[in-house]
Design a protein around this motif. Structure first.
Motif, PDB file in Angstrom:
ATOM      1  N   TYR A  13      -9.936  10.137 -17.899  1.00  0.00           N
ATOM      2  CA  TYR A  13     -10.234   9.271 -16.763  1.00  0.00           C
ATOM      3  C   TYR A  13      -9.241   9.567 -15.643  1.00  0.00           C
ATOM      4  CZ  TYR A  13      -6.473   6.157 -18.469  1.00  0.00           C
ATOM      5  OH  TYR A  13      -5.272   5.630 -18.886  1.00  0.00           O
ATOM      6  N   ILE A  14      -9.594   9.125 -14.444  1.00  0.00           N
ATOM      7  CA  ILE A  14      -8.824   9.443 -13.233  1.00  0.00           C
ATOM      8  C   ILE A  14      -8.277   8.164 -12.633  1.00  0.00           C
ATOM      9  CG2 ILE A  14      -8.913  10.495 -10.939  1.00  0.00           C
ATOM     10  CD1 ILE A  14     -11.452  11.991 -11.876  1.00  0.00           C
ATOM     11  N   THR A  15      -7.006   8.187 -12.241  1.00  0.00           N
ATOM     12  CA  THR A  15      -6.448   7.090 -11.468  1.00  0.00           C
ATOM     13  C   THR A  15      -6.058   7.605 -10.082  1.00  0.00           C
ATOM     14  OG1 THR A  15      -4.230   7.465 -12.377  1.00  0.00           O
ATOM     15  CG2 THR A  15      -5.604   5.816 -13.472  1.00  0.00           C
ATOM     16  N   ALA A  16      -6.050   6.682  -9.108  1.00  0.00           N
ATOM     17  CA  ALA A  16      -5.725   7.034  -7.726  1.00  0.00           C
ATOM     18  C   ALA A  16      -4.600   6.155  -7.230  1.00  0.00           C
ATOM     19  CB  ALA A  16      -6.954   6.872  -6.836  1.00  0.00           C
ATOM     20  N   ASP A  17      -3.745   6.721  -6.364  1.00  0.00           N
ATOM     21  CA  ASP A  17      -2.623   5.933  -5.855  1.00  0.00           C
ATOM     22  C   ASP A  17      -3.046   4.981  -4.737  1.00  0.00           C
ATOM     23  OD1 ASP A  17      -3.021   7.843  -3.857  1.00  0.00           O
ATOM     24  OD2 ASP A  17      -0.884   8.165  -3.504  1.00  0.00           O
ATOM     25  N   LYS A  18      -4.248   5.203  -4.175  1.00  0.00           N
ATOM     26  CA  LYS A  18      -4.751   4.263  -3.165  1.00  0.00           C
ATOM     27  C   LYS A  18      -6.259   4.383  -3.062  1.00  0.00           C
ATOM     28  CE  LYS A  18      -2.449   6.220   0.308  1.00  0.00           C
ATOM     29  NZ  LYS A  18      -2.067   7.623   0.021  1.00  0.00           N
ATOM     30  N   ILE A  19      -6.910   3.272  -2.720  1.00  0.00           N
ATOM     31  CA  ILE A  19      -8.337   3.251  -2.444  1.00  0.00           C
ATOM     32  C   ILE A  19      -8.553   2.327  -1.253  1.00  0.00           C
ATOM     33  CG2 ILE A  19      -9.147   3.781  -4.771  1.00  0.00           C
ATOM     34  CD1 ILE A  19      -9.554   0.842  -5.264  1.00  0.00           C
ATOM     35  N   ALA A  20      -9.688   2.478  -0.586  1.00  0.00           N
ATOM     36  CA  ALA A  20      -9.979   1.625   0.568  1.00  0.00           C
ATOM     37  C   ALA A  20     -10.133   0.178   0.125  1.00  0.00           C
ATOM     38  CB  ALA A  20     -11.243   2.110   1.273  1.00  0.00           C
ATOM     39  N   ASP A  42      -0.561  -0.126  -7.289  1.00  0.00           N
ATOM     40  CA  ASP A  42      -0.940   0.192  -8.660  1.00  0.00           C
ATOM     41  C   ASP A  42      -1.934   1.348  -8.678  1.00  0.00           C
ATOM     42  OD1 ASP A  42       0.624  -1.674  -9.846  1.00  0.00           O
ATOM     43  OD2 ASP A  42      -0.956  -3.131 -10.219  1.00  0.00           O
ATOM     44  N   PRO A  43      -1.892   2.183  -9.725  1.00  0.00           N
ATOM     45  CA  PRO A  43      -2.889   3.253  -9.846  1.00  0.00           C
ATOM     46  C   PRO A  43      -4.219   2.680 -10.308  1.00  0.00           C
ATOM     47  CG  PRO A  43      -1.421   3.293 -11.732  1.00  0.00           C
ATOM     48  CD  PRO A  43      -0.895   2.226 -10.799  1.00  0.00           C
ATOM     49  N   HIS A  44      -5.254   2.844  -9.511  1.00  0.00           N
ATOM     50  CA  HIS A  44      -6.561   2.291  -9.845  1.00  0.00           C
ATOM     51  C   HIS A  44      -7.388   3.299 -10.628  1.00  0.00           C
ATOM     52  CE1 HIS A  44      -6.025  -1.205  -7.231  1.00  0.00           C
ATOM     53  NE2 HIS A  44      -5.460  -0.378  -6.387  1.00  0.00           N
ATOM     54  N   ILE A  45      -8.007   2.846 -11.713  1.00  0.00           N
ATOM     55  CA  ILE A  45      -8.912   3.692 -12.474  1.00  0.00           C
ATOM     56  C   ILE A  45     -10.208   3.832 -11.691  1.00  0.00           C
ATOM     57  CG2 ILE A  45     -10.202   3.941 -14.608  1.00  0.00           C
ATOM     58  CD1 ILE A  45      -8.064   2.291 -16.000  1.00  0.00           C
ATOM     59  N   VAL A  61      -4.971  11.197  -0.626  1.00  0.00           N
ATOM     60  CA  VAL A  61      -4.917  10.412  -1.860  1.00  0.00           C
ATOM     61  C   VAL A  61      -4.461  11.317  -3.000  1.00  0.00           C
ATOM     62  CG1 VAL A  61      -6.214   8.954  -3.464  1.00  0.00           C
ATOM     63  CG2 VAL A  61      -6.840   8.992  -1.036  1.00  0.00           C
ATOM     64  N   THR A  62      -3.580  10.807  -3.855  1.00  0.00           N
ATOM     65  CA  THR A  62      -3.141  11.539  -5.039  1.00  0.00           C
ATOM     66  C   THR A  62      -3.821  10.964  -6.274  1.00  0.00           C
ATOM     67  OG1 THR A  62      -1.004  12.142  -4.083  1.00  0.00           O
ATOM     68  CG2 THR A  62      -1.179  12.190  -6.483  1.00  0.00           C
ATOM     69  N   TYR A  63      -4.489  11.825  -7.011  1.00  0.00           N
ATOM     70  CA  TYR A  63      -5.212  11.435  -8.227  1.00  0.00           C
ATOM     71  C   TYR A  63      -4.441  11.948  -9.438  1.00  0.00           C
ATOM     72  CZ  TYR A  63      -8.951  10.595  -4.905  1.00  0.00           C
ATOM     73  OH  TYR A  63      -9.685  10.138  -3.841  1.00  0.00           O
ATOM     74  N   THR A  64      -4.453  11.158 -10.514  1.00  0.00           N
ATOM     75  CA  THR A  64      -3.743  11.508 -11.737  1.00  0.00           C
ATOM     76  C   THR A  64      -4.718  11.628 -12.891  1.00  0.00           C
ATOM     77  OG1 THR A  64      -1.714  10.406 -10.998  1.00  0.00           O
ATOM     78  CG2 THR A  64      -1.937  10.813 -13.358  1.00  0.00           C
ATOM     79  N   ALA A  65      -4.588  12.704 -13.659  1.00  0.00           N
ATOM     80  CA  ALA A  65      -5.410  12.925 -14.844  1.00  0.00           C
ATOM     81  C   ALA A  65      -4.828  12.160 -16.024  1.00  0.00           C
ATOM     82  CB  ALA A  65      -5.472  14.414 -15.166  1.00  0.00           C
TER      83      ALA A  65
END
Length: 206
Positions: A13-20, A42-45, A61-65
């Motif tokens: 799954y992917i988390t993001a450091d920011k979303i709109a 918070d990192p959002h899934i 945006v930075t995404y984390t695996a």
């Protein structure tokens, strides 16, 4: 005899450091928290089960695996440009065009099994900051700057931040002309930053 180990397919799954901001956060809960219980930073899934998560045009945006131990990750992006990679992260510049894009994570396990996760992205138009004002003014005389910023109707501008370059600033929640008086002679750069309802920003300097 031969013992065969059947390894599972990874389910990353992917988390993001920011979303709109103008979307249902229940679709992007923070790991370890209940739905609708998110906190800034918070990192959002990412999950597009109820619609594509929104991302601001021209944002980074930075995404984390996230996957099993020993995994190796790869990424592809549509609608944006990958500008940075680490062993577990992918930094994307969402340069459009405005509309729909996607990000895909490839998870190769230590056994060589490959799992993928693709999430669509709704790239929303950012506001456009602009103002007009005189190029030459007199010391200790009020000068008027006229806001000319625009935004799409579905995500109007909700914040105007002015920096007059001499240490003076002004913040407003409505579009208006602003007046400022310079008390020290010199050349100053005036900056306007606008933010829309979705949290997208744009900057104009003159």
């Amino acid at each position: 005899t031969l013992t065969v180990t059947v390894a599972p397919i990874p389910s990353p799954y992917i988390t993001a450091d920011k979303i709109a901001g103008c979307q249902n956060y229940a679709d992007t809960p923070t790991k370890g928290r209940g739905e609708n219980q998110t906190a800034p930073g918070d990192p959002h899934i990412l999950d597009d089960g109820s619609g594509c998560p929104k991302v601001c045009d021209s944002s980074v945006v930075t995404y984390t695996a996230n996957g099993p131990a020993g995994s190796h990750f790869g990424w592809t992006v549509s609608g944006g440009t990958i500008i940075g990679l680490t062993a577990t992260t992918c930094t994307v510049f969402w340069n459009g065009p405005v509309g729909f894009g996607s990000i895909t994570l490839y998870d190769t396990s230590m056994y060589g099994c490959v799992g993928t996760k693709t999430v669509c992205s709704n790239i929303i138009e950012k506001p456009h900051a602009k103002f007009s004002g005189p190029l030459n003014v007199c010391l200790n005389q009020p000068v008027v700057f006229l806001d000319l910023s625009t935004a799409i109707p579905t995500s109007p501008i909700i914040n105007w931040y002015w920096d007059f370059g001499d240490g003076g600033t002004f913040t407003s929640s409505s579009s208006t002309s602003v007046t400022h008086t310079y008390t020290v002679a010199g050349s100053y750069t005036v900056t306007l930053v606008v933010r829309n309802q979705c949290g997208c920003t744009d900057t104009f300097r003159s």
